[in-house]
Design a protein around this motif. Structure first.
Motif: not given
Lengths: 181, 208
Positions: B42-66
């Motif tokens: 349960l302690g992971l929920i907040g931090i998971m949500a935060l990073w998954l949100g940021i990672m989704k932006i990074a993905e859409e921006a093409g950063l992950i593929r880069l």
């Protein structure tokens, strides 16, 4: 020289997260990504992932807690300490080394005690510190990482993780004997 | 494998406790272990949500593929099953980088994101792929430049040289990581594990 290196590393680790949290949305914004909407979309998954892990982690932590409570570890230690004596692993270190793959908090407890009894700058103190810093808690990582994608059949993950732990402890012993011994 | 380990831990605990007279402690320990597990999750929920949100932006921006493309020379050897510029590669790199810097709060969500990406290429729903085993093994041996927790303990204990263990930890964790990679690769070739490989035809994976 070493001091400045450490200072640089510390600064990097303090800056890394704030910088990433600004940099990624900035690039997204410039690339016309709808940053807020996309963030929320991604964050939605956080809850599900955390919930998915629960059964896996309960199974692992429950078994490890029972094992620790039974006192089996002490018996195991006295059983294999003749072997570890041969390679120069101090008997005091053995419980910490055996606990390392099972429990992070358990290991930290043992190691903190070792550091306080023998002194942080003693050989045992340094070796214990090195062992803690050298590997992760294999069974915890296994439960969390595989649990998050509902993998139950772990194939060769357990032996690979444990062999790596063993290698890490041996390497810690070797380098500490070399540098501090 | 985990079936044997899990049952082994419980069975050994019970038999030992019969002799050490600690049977009553077993029940308490099991329950508190379960509680710890839930608290951690349960302690992971907040931090998971935060990073998954940021990672989704990074993905859409093409950063992950880069990122994935940048480390292609290394990863195509380590993870032949994964198409070289797949987002899984970028997520794995971010996870490893977070580990190197000792950012364990960020490392776990990034690692889980990488696992999810690897799972999207896995044909089986419940059996680990070779890539997943290798990534996991690398994580259990994780290299760290700054083992912050243990340095904190050393400082608290009045150490004259709290940082002296950075070099030795780095050496030991590098050795562990190398062994993890070699072992995961070699064990994957053993008939017993090869037989259970859910992705025997890696060539087809790329078309997905």
């Amino acid at each position: 020289m070493a001091e400045t290196m450490i200072q640089i590393l510390k600064t990097i680790s303090e800056w890394a997260i704030p910088v990433l949290l600004v940099l990624i949305p900035t690039v997204g914004f410039l690339k016309k990504v709808k940053v807020y909407e996309v963030f929320v979309e991604g964050a939605k998954e956080g809850f599900n992932v955390a919930i998915r892990i629960i059964p896996f982690l309960v199974a692992i932590l429950m078994a490890i807690a029972m094992f620790r409570a039974s006192g089996a570890m002490d018996i195991f230690v006295s059983f294999i300490s003749p072997v570890t004596d041969l390679i120069g692993l101090p008997a005091e270190i053995l419980p910490a080394a055996l606990m390392r793959p099972l429990s992070g908090s358990g290991t930290l407890g043992i190691i903190t005690e070792l550091i306080n009894t023998h002194g942080p700058d003693s050989f045992i103190g340094k070796l214990a510190s090195t062992i803690y810093g050298s590997t992760e808690t294999t069974f915890y990582v296994l439960a969390v990482y595989f649990g998050s994608v509902a993998i139950k059949k772990t194939r060769h993950a357990v032996p690979a993780g444990l062999i790596a732990d063993f290698a890490g402890i041996m390497a810690a012993l070797f380098i500490c004997q070399f540098m501090f011994g | 494998m985990l079936n044997y380990v899990w049952f082994g831990l419980i069975a050994i605990a019970f038999v030992t406790a019969m002799f050490t007279g600690k049977i009553p402690d077993l029940g308490t320990a099991a329950v508190s272990g379960a509680e710890t597990a839930v608290n951690i999750s349960l302690g992971l929920i907040g931090i998971m949500a935060l990073w998954l949100g940021i990672m989704k932006i990074a993905e859409e921006a093409g950063l992950i593929r880069l990122l994935a493309r940048l480390i292609k020379p290394v990863t195509k050897r380590l993870f032949p099953e994964i198409p070289p510029d797949h987002p899984a590669m970028g997520a794995m790199l971010l996870n490893l980088a977070a580990n190197w810097l000792g950012l364990s709060n960020a490392a776990t969500p990034l690692g889980l994101k990488a696992m999810e990406e690897l799972q999207s290429l896995n044909k089986s729903e419940d059996t680990a792929s070779n890539s997943q085993v290798l990534f996991l093994a690398m994580n259990t041996a994780s290299i760290t430049f700054i083992p912050a927790t243990i340095i904190g303990v050393r400082v608290a204990a009045g150490s004259q040289e709290p940082f002296s263990i950075i070099a030795t930890s780095l050496f030991a964790s590098t050795c562990a990581t190398i062994v993890a990679i070699i072992t995961a690769k070699l064990l994957g070739r053993l008939p017993v594990f090869k037989k259970t490989n859910p992705n025997i035809t890696p060539a087809k994976e790329a078309e997905k």
